[in-house]
Write an enzyme that holds these catalytic residues in place. Structure first.
Site, short mmCIF file in Angstrom:
data_model
loop_
_atom_site.label_atom_id
_atom_site.label_comp_id
_atom_site.label_asym_id
_atom_site.label_seq_id
_atom_site.Cartn_x
_atom_site.Cartn_y
_atom_site.Cartn_z
N GLU A 24 -2.55 3.24 -5.96
CA GLU A 24 -2.45 4.28 -4.91
C GLU A 24 -1.22 5.14 -5.17
O GLU A 24 -0.17 4.63 -5.57
CB GLU A 24 -2.34 3.61 -3.53
N GLY B 199 -5.50 -0.54 9.13
CA GLY B 199 -4.61 -1.00 10.19
C GLY B 199 -3.90 0.12 10.92
O GLY B 199 -2.89 -0.13 11.60
N HIS C 223 -6.29 3.61 2.78
CA HIS C 223 -5.36 2.56 3.20
C HIS C 223 -4.95 2.76 4.66
O HIS C 223 -3.76 2.79 5.00
CB HIS C 223 -4.12 2.56 2.29
N ARG D 211 -4.83 -5.60 -0.04
CA ARG D 211 -4.06 -4.91 -1.08
C ARG D 211 -4.97 -4.63 -2.26
O ARG D 211 -5.83 -5.44 -2.62
CB ARG D 211 -2.86 -5.74 -1.53
N THR E 58 5.11 0.70 3.11
CA THR E 58 4.84 0.12 1.79
C THR E 58 5.28 0.98 0.62
O THR E 58 5.30 0.50 -0.51
CB THR E 58 3.33 -0.16 1.63
N ASP F 18 -9.10 -20.58 2.98
CA ASP F 18 -7.66 -20.37 3.03
C ASP F 18 -6.98 -21.68 2.68
O ASP F 18 -6.85 -22.57 3.52
CB ASP F 18 -7.20 -19.88 4.41
N THR G 155 5.09 -3.14 8.56
CA THR G 155 3.82 -3.57 7.98
C THR G 155 3.75 -5.09 7.99
O THR G 155 4.76 -5.77 8.14
CB THR G 155 3.69 -3.10 6.51
#
Length: 331
Positions: A233, A253, A250, A204, A46, A142, A67
């Site tokens: 960030e 994951g 972050h 995010r 990222t 969603d 990612t």
């Protein structure tokens, strides 16, 4: 063939070493136009903005990000330029699921509580499974999925005890997610009879307006926060860092399992694009022999360890993220 690779992508070197290619590893934020001018492929995370400024006039014809998210890729320009790009949807879904599960356990969110899941793609579905395993009820929002059981964001705000976000960061379209949890969102929460037990952000940083969240916490509208992704960030909001119960750099994951899945997806796409023979699958490293597993998810991952590290040294956010210790989802 020449390939430029973010030097913080773990485990991928063993596969690239088996390929007949000139591979150069560079810190993601430091990759410049001169670095990619004569490259054929670019593999990033990222921290590398892949756009006209970086790639115009280069030889690059393939860009892969290891990612799920693609907000650092100018996909419209890449398409116009004829540069093939890929991401890795679902690669770290189970890793984020592990993070959410252990965070809920650490916060003592008990059976019967209602978790509102905002965004139910690969990650959201994994979080739904985690909640079922913990005996938690779920309601899901969603708008991109046609499911009659899904509810509006307003219904999530009205009924959830915990709200967790799993959406991409988007600025346009019918349902942009940039600061979807804004002052209006927290004003809706203020109309409830009880405060929100917890808000979780692992997607995010820009999805939540951090100042609005802090104001809501000050007002007693939100009791607790789990923050893994931050605005600005690595220069994160120190006040939110102090207030968050679980605060991490972050890395939700960042299990070895998730990283290896992403690596294999990238290598497969690279070989397919260039018509190369696969160098073989990458496997995650084993846990050290002294590791003790007693059957709890917290034995495999405890988010409070990462929280203590970040709260003690927030100035090393990027180093903590780039040199993350071994974490497995399974024995």
């Amino acid at each position: 063939m020449k390939i430029i690779v973010d030097d913080k992508i773990p485990y991928i070197r063993e596969a690239l070493d088996r390929m007949n290619a000139d591979v150069e590893y560079i810190r993601g934020a430091d990759i410049k136009p001169a670095d990619v001018a004569d490259a054929d492929a670019l593999i990033v995370r990222t921290r590398t903005r892949c756009d006209r400024h970086l790639l115009e006039g280069s030889r690059v014809e393939f860009v892969a990000t290891a990612t799920i998210g693609i907000d650092h890729l100018d996909t419209e320009w890449l398409d116009e330029a004829g540069i093939h790009w890929v991401n890795c949807p679902g690669c770290n879904a189970s890793s984020v699921g592990q993070y959410v599960e252990t965070s809920l356990m650490r916060l003592g969110i008990t059976s019967g509580a209602v978790v509102g899941i905002v965004g139910c793609g690969h990650v959201g579905k994994e979080v739904e499974i985690v909640c079922e395993r913990l005996g938690l009820k779920t309601i899901i929002n969603d708008p991109y999925i046609d499911d009659h059981s899904y509810v509006s964001l307003e219904e999530v705000v009205k009924h959830a005890d915990v709200i967790t976000f799993h959406v991409p960061l988007t600025y346009k379209g019918e349902y942009p997610t940039y600061k979807m949890a804004d002052r209006r969102f927290f004003d809706m929460l203020s109309d409830r009879e009880r405060p929100l037990e917890c808000i979780i952000n692992t997607c995010r940083g820009g999805v939540i307006d951090e100042q609005a969240l802090l104001d809501a916490m000050d007002a007693g509208i939100v009791k607790r926060a789990v923050i893994d992704t931050w605005e600005n960030e690595p220069d994160i909001n120190r006040r939110l860092l102090e207030r968050a119960d679980i605060a991490t750099p972050h890395i939700a994951g960042y299990s070895a399992d998730g990283k290896v899945k992403a690596d294999n997806m990238v290598i497969d796409a690279l070989c397919s694009h260039f018509g190369l023979e696969s160098p073989g699958m990458i496997n995650p490293p084993a846990l050290p022999p002294y590791y003790i597993y007693k059957g709890s998810a917290l034995d495999l991952y405890d988010p409070l360890i990462d929280t203590r590290r970040l709260k003690s040294h927030p100035e090393t956010f990027e180093e903590q993220r780039g040199n993350y210790p071994l974490r497995r989802e399974h024995i």
